[in-house]
Design an enzyme around this catalytic site. Structure first.
Site, PDB file in Angstrom:
ATOM      1  N   ASN A 170     -26.523  58.315  58.978  1.00 21.79           N
ATOM      2  CA  ASN A 170     -27.345  57.550  58.052  1.00 21.79           C
ATOM      3  C   ASN A 170     -26.442  57.246  56.850  1.00 21.79           C
ATOM      4  O   ASN A 170     -25.253  57.530  56.876  1.00 21.79           O
ATOM      5  CB  ASN A 170     -28.587  58.370  57.656  1.00 21.79           C
ATOM      6  CG  ASN A 170     -29.744  57.458  57.230  1.00 21.79           C
ATOM      7  OD1 ASN A 170     -29.527  56.448  56.557  1.00 21.79           O
ATOM      8  ND2 ASN A 170     -30.954  57.808  57.608  1.00 21.79           N
ATOM      9  N   THR A 171     -26.990  56.702  55.795  1.00 22.17           N
ATOM     10  CA  THR A 171     -26.142  56.255  54.679  1.00 22.17           C
ATOM     11  C   THR A 171     -25.627  57.421  53.836  1.00 22.17           C
ATOM     12  O   THR A 171     -26.211  58.508  53.818  1.00 22.17           O
ATOM     13  CB  THR A 171     -26.934  55.290  53.781  1.00 22.17           C
ATOM     14  OG1 THR A 171     -28.147  55.938  53.386  1.00 22.17           O
ATOM     15  CG2 THR A 171     -27.260  54.009  54.501  1.00 22.17           C
TER      16      THR A 171
ATOM     17  N   CYS B 116     -32.836  60.257  55.151  1.00 23.01           N
ATOM     18  CA  CYS B 116     -32.907  59.176  54.166  1.00 23.01           C
ATOM     19  C   CYS B 116     -32.597  59.706  52.777  1.00 23.01           C
ATOM     20  O   CYS B 116     -33.301  60.582  52.277  1.00 23.01           O
ATOM     21  CB  CYS B 116     -34.279  58.511  54.165  1.00 23.01           C
ATOM     22  SG  CYS B 116     -34.342  57.178  52.953  1.00 23.01           S
TER      23      CYS B 116
ATOM     24  N   LEU C 260     -37.805  53.581  52.160  1.00 25.86           N
ATOM     25  CA  LEU C 260     -38.681  53.652  53.337  1.00 25.86           C
ATOM     26  C   LEU C 260     -39.940  52.778  53.241  1.00 25.86           C
ATOM     27  O   LEU C 260     -41.003  53.165  53.702  1.00 25.86           O
ATOM     28  CB  LEU C 260     -39.080  55.113  53.625  1.00 25.86           C
ATOM     29  CG  LEU C 260     -37.924  56.065  53.919  1.00 25.86           C
ATOM     30  CD1 LEU C 260     -38.459  57.492  54.120  1.00 25.86           C
ATOM     31  CD2 LEU C 260     -37.136  55.631  55.141  1.00 25.86           C
TER      32      LEU C 260
ATOM     33  N   ILE D 241     -34.005  51.258  49.376  1.00 27.71           N
ATOM     34  CA  ILE D 241     -35.288  50.664  49.783  1.00 27.71           C
ATOM     35  C   ILE D 241     -36.415  51.695  49.652  1.00 27.71           C
ATOM     36  O   ILE D 241     -37.514  51.365  49.216  1.00 27.71           O
ATOM     37  CB  ILE D 241     -35.212  50.157  51.253  1.00 27.71           C
ATOM     38  CG1 ILE D 241     -34.062  49.154  51.424  1.00 27.71           C
ATOM     39  CG2 ILE D 241     -36.542  49.566  51.692  1.00 27.71           C
ATOM     40  CD1 ILE D 241     -34.194  47.864  50.664  1.00 27.71           C
TER      41      ILE D 241
ATOM     42  N   GLY E 209     -22.191  50.029  55.895  1.00 31.66           N
ATOM     43  CA  GLY E 209     -21.285  48.917  56.149  1.00 31.66           C
ATOM     44  C   GLY E 209     -19.878  49.397  56.481  1.00 31.66           C
ATOM     45  O   GLY E 209     -19.624  50.602  56.565  1.00 31.66           O
TER      46      GLY E 209
HETATM   47  C1  LIG Z   1     -31.227  48.118  53.948  1.00 33.66           C
HETATM   48  C2  LIG Z   1     -31.155  49.327  54.831  1.00 33.66           C
HETATM   49  C3  LIG Z   1     -32.335  49.964  55.204  1.00 33.66           C
HETATM   50  C4  LIG Z   1     -32.273  51.103  56.032  1.00 33.66           C
HETATM   51  N1  LIG Z   1     -33.444  51.698  56.401  1.00 33.66           N
HETATM   52  C5  LIG Z   1     -33.407  52.759  57.248  1.00 33.66           C
HETATM   53  C6  LIG Z   1     -34.605  53.359  57.707  1.00 33.66           C
HETATM   54  O1  LIG Z   1     -35.714  52.937  57.395  1.00 33.66           O
HETATM   55  N2  LIG Z   1     -34.502  54.434  58.531  1.00 33.66           N
HETATM   56  C7  LIG Z   1     -33.288  54.941  58.945  1.00 33.66           C
HETATM   57  O2  LIG Z   1     -33.267  55.910  59.715  1.00 33.66           O
HETATM   58  N3  LIG Z   1     -32.139  54.362  58.530  1.00 33.66           N
HETATM   59  C8  LIG Z   1     -32.162  53.310  57.703  1.00 33.66           C
HETATM   60  N4  LIG Z   1     -30.993  52.724  57.304  1.00 33.66           N
HETATM   61  C9  LIG Z   1     -29.700  53.293  57.754  1.00 33.66           C
HETATM   62  C10 LIG Z   1     -29.127  52.522  58.948  1.00 33.66           C
HETATM   63  O3  LIG Z   1     -29.997  52.590  60.055  1.00 33.66           O
HETATM   64  C11 LIG Z   1     -27.732  53.092  59.344  1.00 33.66           C
HETATM   65  O4  LIG Z   1     -27.862  54.440  59.718  1.00 33.66           O
HETATM   66  C12 LIG Z   1     -26.736  52.994  58.209  1.00 33.66           C
HETATM   67  O5  LIG Z   1     -26.909  51.822  57.480  1.00 33.66           O
HETATM   68  C13 LIG Z   1     -25.282  53.074  58.702  1.00 33.66           C
HETATM   69  O6  LIG Z   1     -24.987  52.040  59.614  1.00 33.66           O
HETATM   70  P1  LIG Z   1     -24.325  50.615  59.169  1.00 33.66           P
HETATM   71  O7  LIG Z   1     -23.113  50.940  58.345  1.00 33.66           O
HETATM   72  O8  LIG Z   1     -24.002  49.921  60.444  1.00 33.66           O
HETATM   73  O9  LIG Z   1     -25.347  49.909  58.373  1.00 33.66           O
HETATM   74  C14 LIG Z   1     -31.021  51.597  56.477  1.00 33.66           C
HETATM   75  C15 LIG Z   1     -29.841  50.925  56.104  1.00 33.66           C
HETATM   76  C16 LIG Z   1     -29.897  49.800  55.308  1.00 33.66           C
HETATM   77  C17 LIG Z   1     -28.603  49.118  54.941  1.00 33.66           C
END
Ligand SMILES: Cc1cc2nc3c(=O)[nH]c(=O)nc-3n(C[C@H](O)[C@H](O)[C@H](O)COP(=O)(O)O)c2cc1C
Length: 325
Positions: A205-206, A143, A84, A82, A230
């Site tokens: 984070n990812t 990020c 940010l 994305i 995920g």
């Molecule tokens: C589409 C998307 C947008 C995200 N945007 C942000 C963001 O703006 N800021 C942030 O700190 N993390 C962001 N994340 C990360 C999530 O907050 C989280 O840390 C990460 O997806 C792992 O958790 P999950 O497996 O439950 O999704 C984003 C994740 C996804 C999938």
């Protein structure tokens, strides 16, 4: 302890938690970037059933983010780039914060920036326009989808400490630093945040990931690589929470692949005091509330009176512990 008697005479478990001096009704938050600012999810999700909402990363200026394609589904997860995209801090305080203020739940404002000064300015602008249920800030230094800022802080221990010190001086509200899994070891980062006075760390984070169309031989994401999230990342996230728990003594907010209450319980046992539900919101916008409700049910069934009986309760045999596991 705040246990109460339910209608059938059994004692209801207490799922409330305290982070710093802030009380949350339950330890389940929705993760930044996966719940917007609540408006879209509201029709399917009882926002007041959440411990809190972590808002989409906000920067000083509005950002369009990366061009499409910026979402790809993968096995048990998704890749996003994305970049940010957000409304900018002025619209955030004018429209988004007041919108969320109507709900009886806590708000944690997530901030992203490309310089120390921008992080501080965004935080100070929110601070000057704070609403009553603003519990504090989550600082996104993790990020993987932007060229400027983000990971350049989160992969450098000195910069992590310097930024945390700067922001600590700018607020008495909760200061949570969001760490990246894209490092060799999360331990020195957790320790740097603790030294600099953060109230908590959140992770993960990812993870940097990639997907290729084998017919065109092109990457599926416009930015070539993106962030994986995920259920696929849950075992990695759990291990990182466990490593961070061993390395520091400030509270940890566990994130990564949580879909069910059972997933969340694993994070609590590994050492997290709170959790965030992210990608699951795209499938079930009420995933966070389902996890919170399931957690109460689990504690009741297991006769666990309060969250502190669960947090950091991993049982490791003494000989394994002695061997450094
Ligand atoms: C589409 C998307 C947008 C995200 N945007 C942000 C963001 O703006 N800021 C942030 O700190 N993390 C962001 N994340 C990360 C999530 O907050 C989280 O840390 C990460 O997806 C792992 O958790 P999950 O497996 O439950 O999704 C984003 C994740 C996804 C999938």
């Amino acid at each position: 302890m705040n246990t109460s008697l339910s209608s059938n005479g059994t004692v209801a478990p207490d799922v409330s938690v305290k982070l710093g001096n802030i009380s949350f009704k339950n330890p389940v938050l929705v993760a930044s970037g996966t719940f917007g600012y609540g408006a879209e999810a509201k029709q399917w999700c009882d926002i007041e059933g959440l411990g809190g909402v972590v808002t989409k990363s906000v920067s000083w200026n509005p950002r369009m983010g990366n061009s499409p394609r910026r979402i790809v589904e993968t096995a048990s997860g998704m890749l996003n780039s994305i970049g940010l995209a957000n409304v900018g801090v002025h619209t955030f305080v004018k429209e988004k914060l007041p919108y969320l203020a109507q709900f009886d739940t806590k708000i944690i404002a997530n901030i992203a920036a490309s310089s120390m000064e921008e992080y501080r300015d965004v935080l100070e602008h929110i601070e000057a326009n704070a609403v009553e249920n603003l519990a504090g800030y989550e600082i996104n230094i993790s990020c993987p989808n932007v060229k400027d800022g983000g990971l350049s802080f989160g992969t450098n221990v000195e910069r992590t400490e310097e930024l945390t010190t700067l922001l600590r001086a700018a607020t008495d509200r909760l200061l949570i630093i969001k760490l990246t899994p894209n490092v060799t070891s999360v331990a020195p980062f957790a320790q740097a945040c603790e030294r600099a006075g953060a109230d908590a760390i959140s992770l993960i984070n990812t993870l940097v990931g990639m997907s290729i169309d084998i017919y065109s031989r092109e990457p599926r994401l416009n930015t070539v690589t993106g962030g994986l999230s995920g259920p696929a990342v849950k075992p990695i996230a759990l291990a990182q929470v466990y490593q961070a728990r061993k390395a520091c003594s400030i509270p940890i907010v566990g994130i990564g692949g949580i879909v069910s209450a059972e997933d969340a319980v694993e994070f609590f046992i590994a050492g997290a005091s709170m959790v965030q539900v992210g990608t699951a919101n795209f499938v079930w916008p009420d995933a966070g509330v389902r996890v919170a409700d399931g957690l109460t049910k689990f504690l009741k069934e297991q006769k666990i009176a309060q969250m502190s009986d669960l947090v950091n309760s991993l049982k490791i045999r003494a000989e394994l512990k002695a061997a450094g596991w």
